[in-house]
Design a protein around this motif. Structure first.
Motif, PDB file in Angstrom:
ATOM      1  N   HIS A  76       3.216  20.817   9.559  1.00  8.48           N
ATOM      2  CA  HIS A  76       3.938  22.071   9.460  1.00  8.48           C
ATOM      3  C   HIS A  76       5.641  22.262   9.916  1.00  8.48           C
ATOM      4  O   HIS A  76       6.484  22.705   9.134  1.00  8.48           O
ATOM      5  CB  HIS A  76       3.246  23.472  10.139  1.00  8.48           C
ATOM      6  CG  HIS A  76       3.494  24.727   9.687  1.00  8.48           C
ATOM      7  ND1 HIS A  76       3.027  25.624  10.364  1.00  8.48           N
ATOM      8  CD2 HIS A  76       4.162  25.064   8.526  1.00  8.48           C
ATOM      9  CE1 HIS A  76       3.318  26.736   9.528  1.00  8.48           C
ATOM     10  NE2 HIS A  76       4.046  26.468   8.588  1.00  8.48           N
ATOM     11  N   HIS A  79       0.213  27.238   5.708  1.00  6.65           N
ATOM     12  CA  HIS A  79       1.698  27.434   5.217  1.00  6.65           C
ATOM     13  C   HIS A  79       1.839  28.229   3.929  1.00  6.65           C
ATOM     14  O   HIS A  79       1.263  27.594   2.919  1.00  6.65           O
ATOM     15  CB  HIS A  79       2.381  26.388   5.469  1.00  6.65           C
ATOM     16  CG  HIS A  79       3.857  26.124   4.683  1.00  6.65           C
ATOM     17  ND1 HIS A  79       4.927  26.744   5.694  1.00  6.65           N
ATOM     18  CD2 HIS A  79       4.201  25.657   3.651  1.00  6.65           C
ATOM     19  CE1 HIS A  79       6.029  26.626   4.645  1.00  6.65           C
ATOM     20  NE2 HIS A  79       5.601  26.036   3.454  1.00  6.65           N
ATOM     21  N   HIS A 136       8.989  22.768   7.653  1.00  6.13           N
ATOM     22  CA  HIS A 136      10.048  23.815   8.031  1.00  6.13           C
ATOM     23  C   HIS A 136      11.270  23.226   8.187  1.00  6.13           C
ATOM     24  O   HIS A 136      12.321  23.826   7.963  1.00  6.13           O
ATOM     25  CB  HIS A 136       9.409  24.747   9.062  1.00  6.13           C
ATOM     26  CG  HIS A 136       8.413  25.848   8.445  1.00  6.13           C
ATOM     27  ND1 HIS A 136       9.029  27.087   8.304  1.00  6.13           N
ATOM     28  CD2 HIS A 136       7.051  25.645   8.212  1.00  6.13           C
ATOM     29  CE1 HIS A 136       7.902  27.719   7.627  1.00  6.13           C
ATOM     30  NE2 HIS A 136       6.977  26.966   7.654  1.00  6.13           N
ATOM     31  N   ASP A 167       3.910  32.996   6.565  1.00  2.00           N
ATOM     32  CA  ASP A 167       2.873  32.272   6.778  1.00  2.00           C
ATOM     33  C   ASP A 167       1.489  32.717   7.098  1.00  2.00           C
ATOM     34  O   ASP A 167       1.561  34.014   7.634  1.00  2.00           O
ATOM     35  CB  ASP A 167       3.336  31.282   7.979  1.00  2.00           C
ATOM     36  CG  ASP A 167       3.853  30.026   7.277  1.00  2.00           C
ATOM     37  OD1 ASP A 167       4.075  29.931   6.138  1.00  2.00           O
ATOM     38  OD2 ASP A 167       4.765  29.220   7.886  1.00  2.00           O
TER      39      ASP A 167
HETATM   40 ZN   LIG Z   1       5.135  27.448   7.181  1.00  2.00          ZN
END
Ligand SMILES: [Zn+2]
Ligand SMILES: [Zn+2]
Length: 108
Positions: A90, A52, A94, A60
């Motif tokens: 992840h 990330h 997000h 990314d």
């Molecule tokens: Zn990411």
């Protein structure tokens, strides 16, 4: 006819070589980043570990077909701007459920 087959074999060989190199690069990248999710220590499945990017304006990082043509030093420079987290973390990052501030502190 024979030539055509040769070409196909070669194409197949190249595909496998690229695949192998990509896997190796991914393995090196994972080891470089500590081998586990930087948020929850997950390390069971290497395929579930993502890179990330800390800079939201950047995409990314992935070890893609494009990545294999890059030198390891370039990949490393890019990895330094990323955190390695598992797919679950992840998604949480997000969606805003998890903040990365603690991770960035560890990184420094
Ligand atoms: Zn990411
Ligand atoms: Zn995780």
């Amino acid at each position: 006819m024979a030539d055509k087959r040769k070409y196909r074999d070669r194409a197949e060989y190249l595909k496998q070589a690229v695949d192998k190199r990509r896997k190796k690069m991914r393995q090196m990248a994972i080891e470089y980043k500590g081998g586990k999710c930087q948020l929850c220590d997950y390390s069971k499945c290497a395929q579930a570990l993502d890179f990330h990017h800390l800079d939201p304006s950047k995409k990314d990082f992935g070890i893609s077909a494009d990545g294999i043509t890059r030198a390891w030093s370039k990949i490393k420079a890019e990895l330094d701007k990323c955190v390695m987290i598992c797919a679950n973390c992840h998604r949480e990052v997000h969606s805003g459920l998890t903040q990365l501030s603690t991770v960035t502190l560890i990184e420094k």
